[in-house]
Write an enzyme that holds these catalytic residues in place. Sequence first.
Site, PDB file in Angstrom:
ATOM      1  N   MET A  36       0.811  -1.280   0.140  1.00  0.00           N
ATOM      2  CA  MET A  36       0.130  -0.410  -0.342  1.00  0.00           C
ATOM      3  C   MET A  36       1.348   1.478  -0.163  1.00  0.00           C
ATOM      4  O   MET A  36       0.499   2.268  -0.015  1.00  0.00           O
ATOM      5  CB  MET A  36      -0.831  -0.096   1.212  1.00  0.00           C
ATOM      6  CG  MET A  36      -1.763  -1.113   1.379  1.00  0.00           C
ATOM      7  SD  MET A  36      -3.574  -1.415   2.196  1.00  0.00           S
ATOM      8  CE  MET A  36      -2.778  -0.550   3.719  1.00  0.00           C
ATOM      9  N   GLY A  37       2.151   1.087  -0.295  1.00  0.00           N
ATOM     10  CA  GLY A  37       2.959   2.351  -0.503  1.00  0.00           C
ATOM     11  C   GLY A  37       3.399   2.518   1.155  1.00  0.00           C
ATOM     12  O   GLY A  37       3.081   1.905   2.094  1.00  0.00           O
ATOM     13  N   GLU A  41      12.061  -0.060   4.376  1.00  0.00           N
ATOM     14  CA  GLU A  41      13.351  -1.165   4.448  1.00  0.00           C
ATOM     15  C   GLU A  41      12.307  -2.876   4.605  1.00  0.00           C
ATOM     16  O   GLU A  41      12.910  -3.529   3.759  1.00  0.00           O
ATOM     17  CB  GLU A  41      14.220  -1.138   5.457  1.00  0.00           C
ATOM     18  CG  GLU A  41      15.126  -2.046   5.490  1.00  0.00           C
ATOM     19  CD  GLU A  41      16.208  -1.707   3.970  1.00  0.00           C
ATOM     20  OE1 GLU A  41      15.405  -0.258   2.630  1.00  0.00           O
ATOM     21  OE2 GLU A  41      16.526  -2.729   3.961  1.00  0.00           O
ATOM     22  N   GLY A  42      11.034  -2.839   5.547  1.00  0.00           N
ATOM     23  CA  GLY A  42      10.468  -3.663   5.468  1.00  0.00           C
ATOM     24  C   GLY A  42       9.415  -4.668   4.255  1.00  0.00           C
ATOM     25  O   GLY A  42      10.262  -5.825   3.702  1.00  0.00           O
ATOM     26  N   HIS A  43       9.221  -3.471   3.273  1.00  0.00           N
ATOM     27  CA  HIS A  43       8.890  -3.495   2.082  1.00  0.00           C
ATOM     28  C   HIS A  43       9.977  -4.098   1.201  1.00  0.00           C
ATOM     29  O   HIS A  43      10.270  -5.103   0.091  1.00  0.00           O
ATOM     30  CB  HIS A  43       8.409  -2.694   1.564  1.00  0.00           C
ATOM     31  CG  HIS A  43       7.332  -1.942   1.867  1.00  0.00           C
ATOM     32  ND1 HIS A  43       6.432  -0.972   2.611  1.00  0.00           N
ATOM     33  CD2 HIS A  43       5.707  -2.738   2.159  1.00  0.00           C
ATOM     34  CE1 HIS A  43       5.177  -0.990   3.476  1.00  0.00           C
ATOM     35  NE2 HIS A  43       5.161  -2.008   2.804  1.00  0.00           N
TER      36      HIS A  43
END
Length: 290
Positions: A36-37, A41-43
Amino acid sequence: MAETDALPVVRSVAALRQTLSDWRRQGFTVGFVPTMGALHEGHLTLVREAGQRADRVVASVFVNPAQFAAHEDLGTYPRQEARDAELLAGAGCHLLFAPSVEEMYPAGATTTISVGGPAEGLEGEFRPQMFGGVALVVTKLLNQARADVAVFGEKDWQQLMVVRRLVRDLDIPTEIVGSPTMRDGHGLALSSRNAYLSEAELEVARQLNGVLAAAGAAAASGGSLDVVERDAREALLRAGFSHVDYVAVRRADDLAVFEGGVADAPGRILAAAWLGRTRLIDNMAVAAPS
Ligand code: PAF
């Protein structure tokens, strides 16, 4: 195809399919990371994981109205597409799919998905609209991309279990991979909603993982789950959380309650707690007692 400085961007399902079929014609496998933007860093870890598993990576950025209740933060959810595109490119993503609400839900769209099993209880109790909305958009995205593999964060453990069940039940031929939660130096799980926290709230938020780790260890050594959960809830309130929706130890895969009141198989401790107007979730593995 539009292009930011950083990354090609497609906004229609037709354009997404065109690029992905060009990739396949060239013999590339495809990895997909739905988001969802407001990327952190996790994404980006999810993108790198997809890049390890496929030749080409597409990420979506779509703030999905179907998974927000009317009183939730749909309107204020952080949106920063240009920055997201830069971050995605830096993590090795090849294409951004950023559809409009009208593209994803054209006028007259009425089909919904009814979820059960791992969607019941926990988030499903406190955000009853959420997993139906997640299931709908994830089904659409997986059908649109028809990727070989899709990567989801373990931070949203219940969501990951709901998605695994969904692809199984609906025969969606995409492999679902879970990627471990990224944490800051204090152990706080990275989340787009951390941006809402004041400095003082951040201090409190950073205690959530420690409380869960201690409670998970008590559960793993055979402690009564009623006691473990009650103690953890009290510890969170003492730490400064304003309200605790739940702290629960459940079976890891189907999130069913441990009927005997102790964790006698691999489990997961999951929590949702509030700091002012911000709701944080986290979870950890609970080893079965040996
Ligand atoms: O985890 C998220 O960011 C969302 O729930 C997802 C999977 C992208 C669906 O909107």
